[in-house]
Scaffold this motif. Structure first.
Motif, PDB file in Angstrom:
ATOM      1  N   LEU A 182      34.013  44.930  60.647  1.00 35.56           N
ATOM      2  CA  LEU A 182      34.628  43.882  59.827  1.00 35.56           C
ATOM      3  C   LEU A 182      34.568  44.230  58.341  1.00 35.56           C
ATOM      4  O   LEU A 182      35.536  44.015  57.604  1.00 35.56           O
ATOM      5  CB  LEU A 182      33.938  42.541  60.077  1.00 35.56           C
ATOM      6  N   ILE A 183      33.459  44.780  57.890  1.00 36.71           N
ATOM      7  CA  ILE A 183      33.331  45.177  56.486  1.00 36.71           C
ATOM      8  C   ILE A 183      34.351  46.263  56.141  1.00 36.71           C
ATOM      9  O   ILE A 183      35.025  46.197  55.103  1.00 36.71           O
ATOM     10  CB  ILE A 183      31.891  45.631  56.183  1.00 36.71           C
ATOM     11  N   LEU A 184      34.482  47.255  57.003  1.00 37.20           N
ATOM     12  CA  LEU A 184      35.446  48.331  56.758  1.00 37.20           C
ATOM     13  C   LEU A 184      36.883  47.801  56.780  1.00 37.20           C
ATOM     14  O   LEU A 184      37.713  48.207  55.955  1.00 37.20           O
ATOM     15  CB  LEU A 184      35.268  49.445  57.785  1.00 37.20           C
ATOM     16  N   ALA A 185      37.178  46.887  57.698  1.00 38.69           N
ATOM     17  CA  ALA A 185      38.528  46.321  57.764  1.00 38.69           C
ATOM     18  C   ALA A 185      38.835  45.492  56.528  1.00 38.69           C
ATOM     19  O   ALA A 185      39.936  45.581  55.963  1.00 38.69           O
ATOM     20  CB  ALA A 185      38.669  45.471  59.030  1.00 38.69           C
ATOM     21  N   LEU A 186      37.885  44.698  56.048  1.00 37.45           N
ATOM     22  CA  LEU A 186      38.098  43.910  54.837  1.00 37.45           C
ATOM     23  C   LEU A 186      38.253  44.797  53.606  1.00 37.45           C
ATOM     24  O   LEU A 186      39.069  44.519  52.731  1.00 37.45           O
ATOM     25  CB  LEU A 186      36.952  42.921  54.646  1.00 37.45           C
ATOM     26  N   ALA A 187      37.477  45.873  53.538  1.00 40.78           N
ATOM     27  CA  ALA A 187      37.605  46.801  52.408  1.00 40.78           C
ATOM     28  C   ALA A 187      38.983  47.455  52.410  1.00 40.78           C
ATOM     29  O   ALA A 187      39.611  47.611  51.353  1.00 40.78           O
ATOM     30  CB  ALA A 187      36.514  47.859  52.476  1.00 40.78           C
ATOM     31  N   TRP A 188      39.475  47.824  53.590  1.00 39.18           N
ATOM     32  CA  TRP A 188      40.802  48.418  53.683  1.00 39.18           C
ATOM     33  C   TRP A 188      41.877  47.423  53.262  1.00 39.18           C
ATOM     34  O   TRP A 188      42.791  47.765  52.516  1.00 39.18           O
ATOM     35  CB  TRP A 188      41.059  48.906  55.103  1.00 39.18           C
ATOM     36  N   LEU A 189      41.758  46.162  53.727  1.00 41.64           N
ATOM     37  CA  LEU A 189      42.736  45.138  53.353  1.00 41.64           C
ATOM     38  C   LEU A 189      42.714  44.854  51.854  1.00 41.64           C
ATOM     39  O   LEU A 189      43.763  44.709  51.225  1.00 41.64           O
ATOM     40  CB  LEU A 189      42.468  43.849  54.129  1.00 41.64           C
ATOM     41  N   LEU A 190      41.537  44.789  51.281  1.00 39.92           N
ATOM     42  CA  LEU A 190      41.427  44.541  49.847  1.00 39.92           C
ATOM     43  C   LEU A 190      42.038  45.680  49.051  1.00 39.92           C
ATOM     44  O   LEU A 190      42.745  45.462  48.071  1.00 39.92           O
ATOM     45  CB  LEU A 190      39.955  44.354  49.454  1.00 39.92           C
ATOM     46  N   ARG A 191      41.809  46.884  49.482  1.00 35.06           N
ATOM     47  CA  ARG A 191      42.379  48.041  48.789  1.00 35.06           C
ATOM     48  C   ARG A 191      43.892  48.100  48.977  1.00 35.06           C
ATOM     49  O   ARG A 191      44.625  48.457  48.063  1.00 35.06           O
ATOM     50  CB  ARG A 191      41.729  49.304  49.317  1.00 35.06           C
ATOM     51  N   ARG A 192      44.357  47.746  50.134  1.00 38.04           N
ATOM     52  CA  ARG A 192      45.781  47.832  50.439  1.00 38.04           C
ATOM     53  C   ARG A 192      46.591  46.733  49.750  1.00 38.04           C
ATOM     54  O   ARG A 192      47.658  46.972  49.216  1.00 38.04           O
ATOM     55  CB  ARG A 192      45.957  47.733  51.958  1.00 38.04           C
ATOM     56  N   PHE A 193      46.087  45.498  49.764  1.00 40.66           N
ATOM     57  CA  PHE A 193      46.861  44.369  49.275  1.00 40.66           C
ATOM     58  C   PHE A 193      46.262  43.671  48.057  1.00 40.66           C
ATOM     59  O   PHE A 193      46.910  42.836  47.453  1.00 40.66           O
ATOM     60  CB  PHE A 193      47.021  43.318  50.384  1.00 40.66           C
ATOM     61  N   GLY A 194      45.035  43.998  47.697  1.00 38.18           N
ATOM     62  CA  GLY A 194      44.370  43.274  46.623  1.00 38.18           C
ATOM     63  C   GLY A 194      44.230  44.091  45.362  1.00 38.18           C
ATOM     64  O   GLY A 194      45.204  44.605  44.823  1.00 38.18           O
ATOM     65  N   GLN A 195      43.035  44.200  44.873  1.00 36.19           N
ATOM     66  CA  GLN A 195      42.748  44.841  43.607  1.00 36.19           C
ATOM     67  C   GLN A 195      43.033  46.333  43.612  1.00 36.19           C
ATOM     68  O   GLN A 195      43.260  46.905  42.565  1.00 36.19           O
ATOM     69  CB  GLN A 195      41.284  44.645  43.242  1.00 36.19           C
ATOM     70  N   GLY A 196      42.990  46.966  44.712  1.00 37.76           N
ATOM     71  CA  GLY A 196      43.197  48.402  44.772  1.00 37.76           C
ATOM     72  C   GLY A 196      44.505  48.840  44.150  1.00 37.76           C
ATOM     73  O   GLY A 196      44.576  49.849  43.460  1.00 37.76           O
ATOM     74  N   ASN A 197      45.581  48.081  44.358  1.00 37.40           N
ATOM     75  CA  ASN A 197      46.863  48.413  43.758  1.00 37.40           C
ATOM     76  C   ASN A 197      46.851  48.198  42.260  1.00 37.40           C
ATOM     77  O   ASN A 197      47.514  48.905  41.521  1.00 37.40           O
ATOM     78  CB  ASN A 197      47.981  47.585  44.397  1.00 37.40           C
TER      79      ASN A 197
END
Length: 129
Positions: free
Chosen positions: A26-41
């Motif tokens: 779950l932590i890895l999936a949330l980190a991927w989602l945050l990077r993909r759609f959140g602050q990462g961009n």
């Protein structure tokens, strides 16, 4: 009696291991989602860059930001951000180093003469009475 105790301990250990793997997933999936759609961009934006930063106090600093090919001097405090100056030509090069006359331009912007390297004249000594 010994066989049920071993089976119970083994099933509890298996449950704990499965729960830990689920939490890590779950932590890895949330980190991927945050990077993909959140602050990462936002962090990878090429159209807006912080070129230089100079702290003035614990919560105040000056930033030179490049937006759309134009460099802007910003004053940043804990409560607000102010545009101090918009430069006509770049004062900080793309590699991150400042140009040689940045200090002169900043002093001219602040309407101050640059400090000279000569020491201040001595004050007059009082005559003993």
């Amino acid at each position: 009696m010994g066989e049920t105790g071993t089976t119970n301990a083994a099933s509890q250990l298996l449950n704990v291991a499965f729960s830990l793997l689920l939490i890590i997933g779950l932590i890895l999936a949330l980190a991927w989602l945050l990077r993909r759609f959140g602050q990462g961009n936002f962090l990878n934006q090429q159209s807006m860059k912080i070129m230089a930063s100079m702290p003035l106090g614990t919560r105040e600093r000056l930033l030179v930001v490049e937006v759309g090919g134009q460099q802007i001097l910003l004053g940043v405090t804990s409560h607000q951000i102010n545009t101090l100056h918009v430069f006509d030509e770049p004062v900080v090069d793309a590699s991150g180093g400042t140009s040689t006359d940045f200090k002169k331009r900043l002093m001219a912007l602040m309407n101050r003469a640059p400090a000279s390297d000569t020491p201040a004249p001595e004050t007059q000594k009082q005559k003993p009475q």
